[in-house]
Design an enzyme around this catalytic site. Structure first.
Site, PDB file in Angstrom:
ATOM      1  N   ARG A   1     109.347 -15.480  86.148  1.00 23.90           N
ATOM      2  CA  ARG A   1     108.500 -16.537  86.758  1.00 23.90           C
ATOM      3  C   ARG A   1     108.555 -16.024  88.242  1.00 23.90           C
ATOM      4  O   ARG A   1     109.452 -15.684  88.719  1.00 23.90           O
ATOM      5  CB  ARG A   1     109.316 -17.824  86.770  1.00 23.90           C
TER       6      ARG A   1
ATOM      7  N   ASN B   1     103.385 -18.237  76.730  1.00 23.04           N
ATOM      8  CA  ASN B   1     102.689 -19.033  78.029  1.00 23.04           C
ATOM      9  C   ASN B   1     101.541 -19.930  77.713  1.00 23.04           C
ATOM     10  O   ASN B   1     101.543 -20.710  78.390  1.00 23.04           O
ATOM     11  CB  ASN B   1     101.936 -17.612  78.883  1.00 23.04           C
TER      12      ASN B   1
ATOM     13  N   CYS C   1      99.361 -15.910  85.800  1.00 18.23           N
ATOM     14  CA  CYS C   1      99.737 -15.677  84.407  1.00 18.23           C
ATOM     15  C   CYS C   1      98.847 -16.966  83.538  1.00 18.23           C
ATOM     16  O   CYS C   1      98.138 -16.505  82.475  1.00 18.23           O
ATOM     17  CB  CYS C   1     101.003 -15.640  84.236  1.00 18.23           C
TER      18      CYS C   1
ATOM     19  N   LYS D   1      95.061 -16.816  83.117  1.00 16.10           N
ATOM     20  CA  LYS D   1      94.859 -15.392  82.514  1.00 16.10           C
ATOM     21  C   LYS D   1      95.081 -15.188  81.048  1.00 16.10           C
ATOM     22  O   LYS D   1      94.379 -14.824  80.186  1.00 16.10           O
ATOM     23  CB  LYS D   1      95.336 -14.176  83.346  1.00 16.10           C
TER      24      LYS D   1
HETATM   25  C1  UDX Z   1     104.814 -18.234  84.184  1.00 16.09           C
HETATM   26  C2  UDX Z   1     105.746 -18.031  83.143  1.00 16.09           C
HETATM   27  O1  UDX Z   1     106.652 -19.214  83.432  1.00 16.09           O
HETATM   28  C3  UDX Z   1     106.694 -16.799  82.957  1.00 16.09           C
HETATM   29  O2  UDX Z   1     107.596 -17.020  81.931  1.00 16.09           O
HETATM   30  C4  UDX Z   1     105.522 -15.601  82.795  1.00 16.09           C
HETATM   31  O3  UDX Z   1     106.187 -14.343  82.976  1.00 16.09           O
HETATM   32  C5  UDX Z   1     104.366 -15.697  84.098  1.00 16.09           C
HETATM   33  O4  UDX Z   1     103.709 -17.065  83.986  1.00 16.09           O
HETATM   34  P1  UDX Z   1     104.776 -18.277  86.877  1.00 16.09           P
HETATM   35  O5  UDX Z   1     103.267 -18.015  86.799  1.00 16.09           O
HETATM   36  O6  UDX Z   1     105.458 -17.590  87.807  1.00 16.09           O
HETATM   37  O7  UDX Z   1     105.239 -18.020  85.405  1.00 16.09           O
HETATM   38  O8  UDX Z   1     104.762 -19.772  87.149  1.00 16.09           O
HETATM   39  P2  UDX Z   1     105.440 -21.242  86.530  1.00 16.09           P
HETATM   40  O9  UDX Z   1     106.569 -21.593  87.045  1.00 16.09           O
HETATM   41  O10 UDX Z   1     105.433 -21.107  85.000  1.00 16.09           O
HETATM   42  O11 UDX Z   1     104.343 -22.243  86.961  1.00 16.09           O
HETATM   43  C6  UDX Z   1     102.682 -22.075  86.517  1.00 16.09           C
HETATM   44  C7  UDX Z   1     102.036 -23.085  86.958  1.00 16.09           C
HETATM   45  O12 UDX Z   1     102.214 -24.324  86.232  1.00 16.09           O
HETATM   46  C8  UDX Z   1     102.184 -23.560  88.353  1.00 16.09           C
HETATM   47  O13 UDX Z   1     101.013 -23.557  89.007  1.00 16.09           O
HETATM   48  C9  UDX Z   1     102.954 -24.699  88.355  1.00 16.09           C
HETATM   49  O14 UDX Z   1     102.724 -25.642  89.389  1.00 16.09           O
HETATM   50  C10 UDX Z   1     102.588 -25.396  87.090  1.00 16.09           C
HETATM   51  N1  UDX Z   1     103.431 -26.253  86.437  1.00 16.09           N
HETATM   52  C11 UDX Z   1     104.700 -25.800  86.014  1.00 16.09           C
HETATM   53  C12 UDX Z   1     103.244 -27.741  86.413  1.00 16.09           C
HETATM   54  O15 UDX Z   1     102.427 -28.077  86.785  1.00 16.09           O
HETATM   55  N2  UDX Z   1     103.990 -28.555  85.594  1.00 16.09           N
HETATM   56  C13 UDX Z   1     105.258 -27.903  85.189  1.00 16.09           C
HETATM   57  O16 UDX Z   1     105.967 -28.684  84.404  1.00 16.09           O
HETATM   58  C14 UDX Z   1     105.563 -26.552  85.181  1.00 16.09           C
END
Ligand code: UDX
Length: 428
Positions: free
Chosen positions: A143, A202, A254, A257
């Site tokens: 993440r 994802n 991520c 996409k």
């Molecule tokens: C994600 C995956 O978690 C990770 O395993 C993968 O390798 C890459 O994609 P990342 O994109 O860094 O990681 O962020 P993440 O913490 O997963 O959050 C993604 C989005 O979801 C953010 O915009 C966040 O605000 C949103 N989110 C996350 C929510 O709205 N609610 C949640 O409960 C969790």
């Protein structure tokens, strides 16, 4: 991340970068993006010459037993995945190996559609290199914002190899041995399973987010509280408490996409992936739905209103604004004739390049000064303990909108705010 963390595990790493500016930057110990803990590690290992950077693929190939492909695989306008950087890298490596004929393991770290590792293997085979080259699918699940921690504490390490390729599996096991000793499970599987496991993970996490965002709408309409509903759901071990925070939708490099990518993968095999399509649709509608509601606070809508936005990154602890819902929110506010003032602890340099009409300031209190409405869009810790009384005294009108459930409606009301807390109180 991969280069720095593998050097931390004791390996000698040679990293190729084709962009001259980025190369100069990392070679001087600077990280071209914000990621907690990464710059310190980069500096530490560059000093010890365990980690070096070059523009030369042949130099990297010559010095490496295991080669990681960690290039970008962005979405194309039609939803398919752009694999040109992957195949260009493979072609470059082939040109080097045709001369040297040295054994190499080629590991795909980039997120690639199902079938890509088999296609990479085919390319090496066609070049007569399959006896000395093994291809591995090793998706990463890091993440942003906690990538260094995640590298050293993975839930699983997925290693997809060609059927029966025990030697390569053993070598990958040795590479990851320091993490395995810490009880991180290494799972051996096929190329296709490894590839799909990344997209499916994802897409499932994105599904949880869109699901709770729809439940938040129901909470607003029924008087329930989404934070408590999510907490109660999460107490069921089968559901799990993670990724049930309602908000303005998922963003970043991520989830948007990879959901599009998975739908495209399904399309190629003649299947219409309905759940993930719905997940995407809910996510795409979330900001418009929020903005419609905000319009209703003022007679005549948002035209001419001055709106403060706290947080521009797609989530806290990163400067990344790719697919940031906060950025789409600001764009919509500007289109509706509002003026926007904003602050983000790390993302303002990148935001300035994208949104020049916004006034950027240095903290939450400067954002609040003279605004008609203050919106908490990204839940940085620095926004969790704001002096609400001071904020309110600075604002022209006391409208506080919390899209991340940092403040309870009760606390906001007690401090004399009007406004909206997503999934809890439609109108304070
Ligand atoms: C994600 C995956 O978690 C990770 O395993 C993968 O390798 C890459 O994609 P990342 O994109 O860094 O990681 O962020 P993440 O913490 O997963 O959050 C993604 C989005 O979801 C953010 O915009 C966040 O605000 C949103 N989110 C996350 C929510 O709205 N609610 C949640 O409960 C969790």
């Amino acid at each position: 991340m991969t280069a720095v963390c593998f050097s931390d595990l004791g390996n000698t790493v040679v990293c190729v970068e084709s962009n001259p500016e980025k190369l100069a930057l990392v070679a001087s110990g600077e990280v071209p993006f914000y990621e907690e803990g990464l710059k310190e590690k980069l500096g530490r290992y560059l000093d010890k010459e365990r980690l070096s950077f070059t523009a030369s693929i042949s130099e990297m190939v010559q010095h490496s037993e295991i080669i990681f492909l960690a290039v970008g695989t962005p979405s194309l306008p039609d939803g398919s995945v752009d694999l040109s950087a992957i195949y260009q890298s493979v072609d470059d490596i082939i040109s080097c190996l045709v001369e040297t004929q040295e054994r190499k393991i080629i590991v795909t770290k980039s997120t690639v559609p199902v079938g890509t590792n088999r296609a990479i293997h085919k390319k090496f085979k066609e070049a007569g290199l399959s006896p000395i080259v093994s291809v591995v699918s090793n998706p990463e699940f890091l993440r942003e914002g906690s990538a260094v921690y995640d590298f050293f504490h993975p839930d699983r390490i997925v290693v997809g190899v060609d059927n029966g390729d025990e030697e390569t599996m053993a070598q990958m096991g040795r590479l990851y041995d320091p993490l395995y000793r810490l009880k991180m499970p290494i799972v051996k599987t096929s190329w296709e399973t490894a590839e799909l496991s990344k997209y499916a993970s994802n897409a499932f996490l994105a599904t949880k987010i869109s699901f709770i965002n729809e439940i938040a709408i129901l909470c607003e309409k029924t008087g329930a509280d989404v934070t408590e509903v999510a907490k109660l759901m999460g107490m069921d071990g089968r559901i799990g408490a993670y990724f049930l925070h309602a908000g303005p939708g998922y963003g970043g490099a991520c989830f948007p996409k990879d959901t599009v990518g998975l739908i495209d993968i399904a399309k190629h095999v003649g299947y219409d992936l309905q759940v993930v399509k719905a997940v995407q649709k809910v996510n795409e509608g979330q900001v418009s739905r929020i903005v419609e509601h905000l319009k209703s606070f003022f007679e005549g809508g948002l035209r001419g209103k001055k709106i403060g936005v706290l947080g521009l990154a797609f989530k806290p602890n990163t400067d990344d604004i790719r697919e940031s819902k906060s950025i789409s929110l600001v764009e919509k506010l500007l289109t509706l004739g509002a003026s926007v003032v904003a602050y983000d602890p790390e993302a303002m340099v990148l935001a300035q390049q994208e949104l020049s009409e916004v006034t950027y300031v240095e903290d939450a209190y400067q954002v609040a000064t003279d605004v008609d409405m203050l919106i908490l869009a990204t839940e940085w810790n620095v926004f969790r303990e704001l002096d609400l009384e001071r904020l309110k005294s600075l604002m022209k009108q006391p409208y506080f909108v919390d899209l991340r459930n940092v403040y309870s409606p009760e606390v906001l009301q007690k401090n004399g705010f009007k406004g909206y807390v997503l999934g809890r109180e439609l109108t304070l």
